[in-house]
Motif scaffolding. Structure first.
Motif, PDB file in Angstrom:
ATOM      1  N   UNK A 135       0.830  -1.209   0.000  1.00 44.75           N
ATOM      2  CA  UNK A 135       0.000   0.000   0.000  1.00 44.75           C
ATOM      3  C   UNK A 135       0.865   1.260   0.000  1.00 44.75           C
ATOM      4  N   UNK A 136       1.936   1.252   0.803  1.00 45.63           N
ATOM      5  CA  UNK A 136       2.823   2.412   0.830  1.00 45.63           C
ATOM      6  C   UNK A 136       3.521   2.612  -0.513  1.00 45.63           C
ATOM      7  N   UNK A 137       3.887   1.528  -1.162  1.00 39.42           N
ATOM      8  CA  UNK A 137       4.533   1.623  -2.472  1.00 39.42           C
ATOM      9  C   UNK A 137       3.581   2.208  -3.504  1.00 39.42           C
ATOM     10  N   UNK A 138       2.310   1.768  -3.451  1.00 39.95           N
ATOM     11  CA  UNK A 138       1.320   2.290  -4.394  1.00 39.95           C
ATOM     12  C   UNK A 138       1.117   3.791  -4.208  1.00 39.95           C
ATOM     13  N   UNK A 139       1.065   4.250  -2.954  1.00 35.94           N
ATOM     14  CA  UNK A 139       0.878   5.686  -2.720  1.00 35.94           C
ATOM     15  C   UNK A 139       2.114   6.481  -3.138  1.00 35.94           C
ATOM     16  N   UNK A 140       3.294   5.908  -2.947  1.00 37.43           N
ATOM     17  CA  UNK A 140       4.522   6.596  -3.389  1.00 37.43           C
ATOM     18  C   UNK A 140       4.537   6.763  -4.909  1.00 37.43           C
ATOM     19  N   UNK A 141       4.007   5.746  -5.608  1.00 35.91           N
ATOM     20  CA  UNK A 141       3.993   5.794  -7.072  1.00 35.91           C
ATOM     21  C   UNK A 141       2.856   6.648  -7.614  1.00 35.91           C
ATOM     22  N   UNK A 142       2.002   7.145  -6.737  1.00 42.65           N
ATOM     23  CA  UNK A 142       0.916   8.010  -7.172  1.00 42.65           C
ATOM     24  C   UNK A 142      -0.378   7.284  -7.470  1.00 42.65           C
TER      25      UNK A 142
END
Length: 69
Positions: free
Chosen positions: A10-17
């Motif tokens: 989830x954190x990776x998805x938010x970092x990628x926008x």
């Protein structure tokens, strides 16, 4: 404390926008839908279904009678 795989994703998805899937959760996820009632008289009576089972202290109220042969 370690992060779970799902939280890392989830954190990776938010970092990628991209959108965080946790934001799509229903507000009813966090509500407690259980109804709590106090025990009735019958519930208290039937709580101990098997009265002579072994207890932790070993005193279950039963005894052994051995006759001499």
């Amino acid at each position: 404390m370690a992060k779970s795989k799902a939280k890392k994703l989830r954190e990776k998805l938010t970092r990628e926008g991209r959108m965080n899937p946790a934001e799509k959760r229903s507000p009813f996820v966090f509500t407690d839908m259980r109804t709590r009632i106090t025990k009735s008289k019958k519930d208290h009576l039937y709580q101990f279904k098997h009265k002579n089972h072994q207890s932790q202290t070993g005193n279950d109220g039963s005894f052994f009678w051995q006759t001499a042969i």
